[in-house]
Design a protein around this motif. Structure first.
Motif, PDB file in Angstrom:
ATOM      1  N   LEU A  61      -1.312 -14.625  43.491  1.00 17.84           N
ATOM      2  CA  LEU A  61      -2.001 -14.502  44.766  1.00 17.84           C
ATOM      3  C   LEU A  61      -2.290 -13.017  44.977  1.00 17.84           C
ATOM      4  O   LEU A  61      -1.402 -12.182  44.801  1.00 17.84           O
ATOM      5  CB  LEU A  61      -1.095 -15.022  45.883  1.00 17.84           C
ATOM      6  N   VAL A  62      -3.532 -12.702  45.333  1.00 24.80           N
ATOM      7  CA  VAL A  62      -3.900 -11.307  45.573  1.00 24.80           C
ATOM      8  C   VAL A  62      -4.504 -11.196  46.965  1.00 24.80           C
ATOM      9  O   VAL A  62      -5.468 -11.893  47.294  1.00 24.80           O
ATOM     10  CB  VAL A  62      -4.898 -10.785  44.523  1.00 24.80           C
ATOM     11  N   ILE A  63      -3.924 -10.330  47.788  1.00 23.30           N
ATOM     12  CA  ILE A  63      -4.399 -10.092  49.151  1.00 23.30           C
ATOM     13  C   ILE A  63      -4.789  -8.629  49.255  1.00 23.30           C
ATOM     14  O   ILE A  63      -3.983  -7.738  48.943  1.00 23.30           O
ATOM     15  CB  ILE A  63      -3.295 -10.398  50.183  1.00 23.30           C
ATOM     16  N   LYS A  64      -6.011  -8.366  49.707  1.00 22.55           N
ATOM     17  CA  LYS A  64      -6.453  -6.985  49.891  1.00 22.55           C
ATOM     18  C   LYS A  64      -6.841  -6.765  51.348  1.00 22.55           C
ATOM     19  O   LYS A  64      -7.787  -7.370  51.842  1.00 22.55           O
ATOM     20  CB  LYS A  64      -7.637  -6.666  48.975  1.00 22.55           C
TER      21      LYS A  64
ATOM     22  N   ARG B  30      -0.844   1.817  56.013  1.00 24.34           N
ATOM     23  CA  ARG B  30      -1.982   1.996  56.914  1.00 24.34           C
ATOM     24  C   ARG B  30      -3.252   2.234  56.111  1.00 24.34           C
ATOM     25  O   ARG B  30      -3.276   3.099  55.234  1.00 24.34           O
ATOM     26  CB  ARG B  30      -1.732   3.189  57.837  1.00 24.34           C
ATOM     27  N   THR B  31      -4.311   1.507  56.459  1.00 23.46           N
ATOM     28  CA  THR B  31      -5.554   1.694  55.708  1.00 23.46           C
ATOM     29  C   THR B  31      -6.187   3.052  55.979  1.00 23.46           C
ATOM     30  O   THR B  31      -6.922   3.568  55.131  1.00 23.46           O
ATOM     31  CB  THR B  31      -6.565   0.578  56.021  1.00 23.46           C
TER      32      THR B  31
ATOM     33  N   VAL C 132      -5.069  -1.693  50.934  1.00 22.73           N
ATOM     34  CA  VAL C 132      -3.686  -2.034  50.581  1.00 22.73           C
ATOM     35  C   VAL C 132      -3.701  -3.399  49.903  1.00 22.73           C
ATOM     36  O   VAL C 132      -4.219  -4.372  50.462  1.00 22.73           O
ATOM     37  CB  VAL C 132      -2.784  -2.055  51.828  1.00 22.73           C
ATOM     38  N   THR C 133      -3.145  -3.462  48.688  1.00 28.42           N
ATOM     39  CA  THR C 133      -3.190  -4.686  47.875  1.00 28.42           C
ATOM     40  C   THR C 133      -1.804  -5.286  47.715  1.00 28.42           C
ATOM     41  O   THR C 133      -0.867  -4.611  47.288  1.00 28.42           O
ATOM     42  CB  THR C 133      -3.772  -4.388  46.479  1.00 28.42           C
ATOM     43  N   VAL C 134      -1.702  -6.552  48.065  1.00 24.16           N
ATOM     44  CA  VAL C 134      -0.453  -7.304  47.896  1.00 24.16           C
ATOM     45  C   VAL C 134      -0.662  -8.323  46.785  1.00 24.16           C
ATOM     46  O   VAL C 134      -1.639  -9.074  46.804  1.00 24.16           O
ATOM     47  CB  VAL C 134      -0.059  -8.033  49.196  1.00 24.16           C
TER      48      VAL C 134
ATOM     49  N   THR D 119       4.416  -7.303  45.086  1.00 25.47           N
ATOM     50  CA  THR D 119       4.270  -5.860  45.029  1.00 25.47           C
ATOM     51  C   THR D 119       3.193  -5.457  46.033  1.00 25.47           C
ATOM     52  O   THR D 119       2.302  -6.231  46.364  1.00 25.47           O
ATOM     53  CB  THR D 119       3.867  -5.358  43.639  1.00 25.47           C
ATOM     54  N   ILE D 120       3.295  -4.208  46.516  1.00 28.29           N
ATOM     55  CA  ILE D 120       2.291  -3.659  47.422  1.00 28.29           C
ATOM     56  C   ILE D 120       1.752  -2.387  46.800  1.00 28.29           C
ATOM     57  O   ILE D 120       2.522  -1.460  46.492  1.00 28.29           O
ATOM     58  CB  ILE D 120       2.861  -3.363  48.814  1.00 28.29           C
TER      59      ILE D 120
END
Length: 299
Positions: free
Chosen positions: A42-45, A276-277, A283-285, A293-294
Motif C-alpha cells: 500500500l502506498v499513500i502520498k 509536514r508538507t 510525505v510517502t507512507v 515506513t514514512i
C-alpha cells in the motif's frame, strides 16, 4: 582429442553461462524494483500541494485520490499525478466542498478518466463547487455520498471505513452547514496498518467521533485535521487515535499561520512524530500490512 573434449562439454558450458547470466540478472541493483518488491504494498502520498489537501492512495493496482488541493494548485496537482504515472483514477473522494479541497477536482475529472466520485453531500454556491458538479454530470461519472458506517474496498485488501459525517449535519450559529465539521472522516485499514483521514474536521466532530466510535479510532498514522489549525486536534481525539505519527498538509508561509503552535504542542504531548508538507515536501507512507515506513521528499 581436444576437439572431442570441446564437442562433449559445449552443452555444459552453455548451460553454465546461462545460469550465471540468470543469477546476475536476478541480483542486479538497476534501480528498477522487481514486481515482487511492490506486490502487496500500500502506498499513500500526502502530496505537497500547498495550502490544501491532496492524498494519493494506491493499493492492488487501484488508485484513490482524497481531495484535490486549491484552485491555484490545479496544474501542479495534474503534473504530480502524471509524474506518479497515474493514467486513471478509480475513485475520487472529496471530504468537503471548501476550495482548498475541491479546487483541482474539475481538472482531475477533465484530464484523467475517473470511475467513481464520492463526497460528503454538502453543497455550496461557490463557482468552484458548481463547476465540479457540472463536470461530474457532463462526464457522466458515477456519484455517491459517503456517511458514517460506509465501507469502501479500495483494492488489494485495503478498505476505508467511514466514521463521519454523521446525521444530522452540524450547523453554524447562522443555520448554515458547518462544512469543516461535516467533513468525511475515514480510517484506511490494511492488515494491521491503519491511517486516519480527517479532512478539516474540527473539535465538535472529533468529540462526537470519540463518543460514538471510541477505540475504533485507533490508527497507526493520523492525517491532522484542518492543516494543523487550533480548531482541530483536540486532546481527546488525539488520545483516542493514539497514532505513532502525524502528517500535516499545508502550504509554506500560509496566511493562516498553520500549523498553530498549540496544535504542535498537543501532538508532541501525545508523542506523535510530526511530518509536514511545507517542510518535508510530499510525505510517502508504504506498508505491507504488517509494518510501514514514512519517507520525506526533503529534510
Amino acid at each position: 582429442m581436444f576437439t572431442w573434449f570441446r564437442r562433449q562439454f559445449r552443452p555444459a558450458a552453455v548451460l553454465l553461462v546461462l545460469l550465471v547470466a540468470l543469477f546476475s540478472t536476478g541480483c542486479s541493483n538497476s534501480g528498477r524494483p522487481a514486481a515482487a518488491d511492490t506486490a502487496g504494498q500500500l502506498v499513500i502520498k500526502v502530496l505537497d500541494i500547498g495550502q490544501g489537501d491532496a492524498i494519493l492512495v494506491r493499493a492492488g493496482g487501484q488508485v484513490t485520490l482524497i481531495d484535490t488541493g486549491d484552485t491555484p494548485a490545479k496544474e501542479k496537482l495534474a503534473a504530480l499525478l502524471s509524474k506518479e504515472g497515474i493514467t486513471a483514477v478509480d475513485r475520487l473522494i472529496l471530504t468537503h466542498p471548501h476550495s482548498d479541497h475541491i479546487g483541482g477536482a474539475t481538472t482531475v475529472l477533465e484530464r484523467f478518466p475517473v470511475k467513481q466520485v464520492y463526497d460528503s453531500g454538502q453543497t455550496t454556491t461557490t463557482a468552484t463547487y458548481r463547476k465540479y458538479m457540472q463536470t461530474v454530470e457532463k462526464k457522466k461519472v458515477p456519484f455517491a455520498l459517503l456517511a458514517a458506517g460506509d465501507v469502501i474496498d479500495i483494492g488489494g485488501g485495503a478498505k476505508l471505513k467511514v466514521f463521519a459525517p454523521q446525521k444530522p449535519f452540524f450547523t453554524e450559529d447562522n443555520g448554515q452547514l458547518d462544512l469543516n465539521n461535516n467533513s468525511i472522516v475515514a480510517k484506511l485499514m490494511y492488515g494491521s496498518f491503519s491511517m486516519m483521514f480527517t479532512g478539516d474536521a474540527e473539535k465538535n466532530s472529533e468529540l462526537q467521533l470519540v463518543k460514538n466510535s471510541g477505540s475504533e479510532l485507533k490508527s497507526s498514522i493520523l492525517k491532522v485535521g484542518h492543516h494543523g489549525s487550533n480548531t482541530s486536534s483536540s486532546p481527546e481525539f488525539l488520545k483516542a487515535v493514539g497514532a505513532e505519527a502525524a502528517i500535516i498538509s499545508l502550504g509554506e508561509g500560509n496566511d493562516y499561520h498553520h500549523p498553530h503552535p498549540v496544535t504542535l504542542k498537543k501532538l508532541e504531548k501525545q508523542k506523535y512524530k510530526i511530518y509536514r508538507t511545507d517542510l518535508n515536501g510530499t510525505v510517502t507512507v508504504t506498508s505491507d500490512g504488517k509494518t510501514y515506513t514514512i519517507g520525506k521528499e526533503k529534510e
